[in-house]
Design a protein around this motif. Sequence first.
Motif, PDB file in Angstrom:
ATOM      1  N   LEU A 162       0.824  -1.205   0.000  1.00 26.02           N
ATOM      2  CA  LEU A 162       0.000   0.000   0.000  1.00 26.02           C
ATOM      3  C   LEU A 162       0.862   1.260   0.000  1.00 26.02           C
ATOM      4  O   LEU A 162       0.604   2.205  -0.751  1.00 26.02           O
ATOM      5  N   ARG A 163       1.873   1.278   0.852  1.00 20.15           N
ATOM      6  CA  ARG A 163       2.720   2.468   0.977  1.00 20.15           C
ATOM      7  C   ARG A 163       3.496   2.725  -0.323  1.00 20.15           C
ATOM      8  O   ARG A 163       3.528   3.842  -0.823  1.00 20.15           O
ATOM      9  N   LEU A 164       4.097   1.673  -0.862  1.00 24.40           N
ATOM     10  CA  LEU A 164       4.886   1.849  -2.092  1.00 24.40           C
ATOM     11  C   LEU A 164       3.985   2.160  -3.291  1.00 24.40           C
ATOM     12  O   LEU A 164       4.363   2.951  -4.163  1.00 24.40           O
TER      13      LEU A 164
ATOM     14  N   ALA B  53      13.365   2.475 -10.587  1.00 24.04           N
ATOM     15  CA  ALA B  53      13.480   1.251  -9.793  1.00 24.04           C
ATOM     16  C   ALA B  53      12.228   1.034  -8.945  1.00 24.04           C
ATOM     17  O   ALA B  53      11.753  -0.104  -8.799  1.00 24.04           O
ATOM     18  N   LEU B  54      11.690   2.112  -8.384  1.00 30.09           N
ATOM     19  CA  LEU B  54      10.462   2.008  -7.593  1.00 30.09           C
ATOM     20  C   LEU B  54       9.312   1.499  -8.463  1.00 30.09           C
ATOM     21  O   LEU B  54       8.561   0.604  -8.055  1.00 30.09           O
ATOM     22  N   LYS B  55       9.159   2.051  -9.653  1.00 33.74           N
ATOM     23  CA  LYS B  55       8.078   1.617 -10.543  1.00 33.74           C
ATOM     24  C   LYS B  55       8.227   0.134 -10.895  1.00 33.74           C
ATOM     25  O   LYS B  55       7.239  -0.610 -10.857  1.00 33.74           O
ATOM     26  N   ARG B  56       9.448  -0.280 -11.224  1.00 31.78           N
ATOM     27  CA  ARG B  56       9.679  -1.693 -11.559  1.00 31.78           C
ATOM     28  C   ARG B  56       9.383  -2.595 -10.357  1.00 31.78           C
ATOM     29  O   ARG B  56       8.763  -3.646 -10.493  1.00 31.78           O
TER      30      ARG B  56
ATOM     31  N   ASP C  40       8.102  -6.485  -5.643  1.00 36.01           N
ATOM     32  CA  ASP C  40       9.374  -6.725  -4.937  1.00 36.01           C
ATOM     33  C   ASP C  40       9.516  -5.628  -3.883  1.00 36.01           C
ATOM     34  O   ASP C  40      10.152  -4.593  -4.113  1.00 36.01           O
ATOM     35  N   TRP C  41       8.908  -5.836  -2.738  1.00 42.53           N
ATOM     36  CA  TRP C  41       8.792  -4.778  -1.731  1.00 42.53           C
ATOM     37  C   TRP C  41      10.119  -4.360  -1.121  1.00 42.53           C
ATOM     38  O   TRP C  41      10.315  -3.164  -0.885  1.00 42.53           O
ATOM     39  N   PRO C  42      11.076  -5.262  -0.869  1.00 43.22           N
ATOM     40  CA  PRO C  42      12.367  -4.788  -0.341  1.00 43.22           C
ATOM     41  C   PRO C  42      13.110  -3.862  -1.320  1.00 43.22           C
ATOM     42  O   PRO C  42      13.670  -2.841  -0.920  1.00 43.22           O
ATOM     43  N   VAL C  43      13.083  -4.195  -2.601  1.00 39.30           N
ATOM     44  CA  VAL C  43      13.729  -3.341  -3.614  1.00 39.30           C
ATOM     45  C   VAL C  43      12.975  -2.019  -3.720  1.00 39.30           C
ATOM     46  O   VAL C  43      13.578  -0.943  -3.815  1.00 39.30           O
ATOM     47  N   GLY C  44      11.656  -2.083  -3.668  1.00 34.34           N
ATOM     48  CA  GLY C  44      10.848  -0.861  -3.714  1.00 34.34           C
ATOM     49  C   GLY C  44      11.127   0.037  -2.520  1.00 34.34           C
ATOM     50  O   GLY C  44      11.228   1.259  -2.659  1.00 34.34           O
ATOM     51  N   ALA C  45      11.242  -0.563  -1.341  1.00 36.83           N
ATOM     52  CA  ALA C  45      11.536   0.222  -0.131  1.00 36.83           C
ATOM     53  C   ALA C  45      12.900   0.886  -0.229  1.00 36.83           C
ATOM     54  O   ALA C  45      13.066   2.046   0.170  1.00 36.83           O
TER      55      ALA C  45
END
Length: 156
Positions: A41-43, A109-112, A118-123
């Motif tokens: 939700l946050r990302l 990177a966030l969009k991908r 992939d929540w750790p990469v997004g974070a």
Amino acid sequence: MTFHILTLLHLLASIIWIGGMFFAHQCLRPAAIATLEQPALRLGLWRAVFGRFFPWVWGCIVVLVGSGQILVVHMGGMGAVPVQIHVMLAIGYLMALIFAFLYFVPFAALKRAVTAQDWPVGAAALNRIRMLVGVNLSLGILLIIQLFLAPLVIHA
């Protein structure tokens, strides 16, 4: 009259960009952390927010660079403008470069990551964005302070 319109456009673009960064960094971020516990939700929220805000930033950069260059020419060129204009120009271009990096690297990177869930990469990407927005916000506030402390005396 053109001088005043260009100055107004320059000021409005600055307010939109710096104000948007302040809102995102100081208001929306703490609220999102407090109310959205799930990374998805946050990302997802941040991807959507930046997806709407960043086109405005690109437009602001175009307006700031264009109006700024025309205003400098109107004032007699770089050799004729006060030192705070040189400082403003340097800070402004640095902010634009930081934003371009932010947009093409961590925001991409966030969009991908959100698409791939992939929540750790997004974070990690979001944290990088947060730091860069913090730097740009600080530079924008510094720019305003230096202009305020050394007011311009410009006659159109």
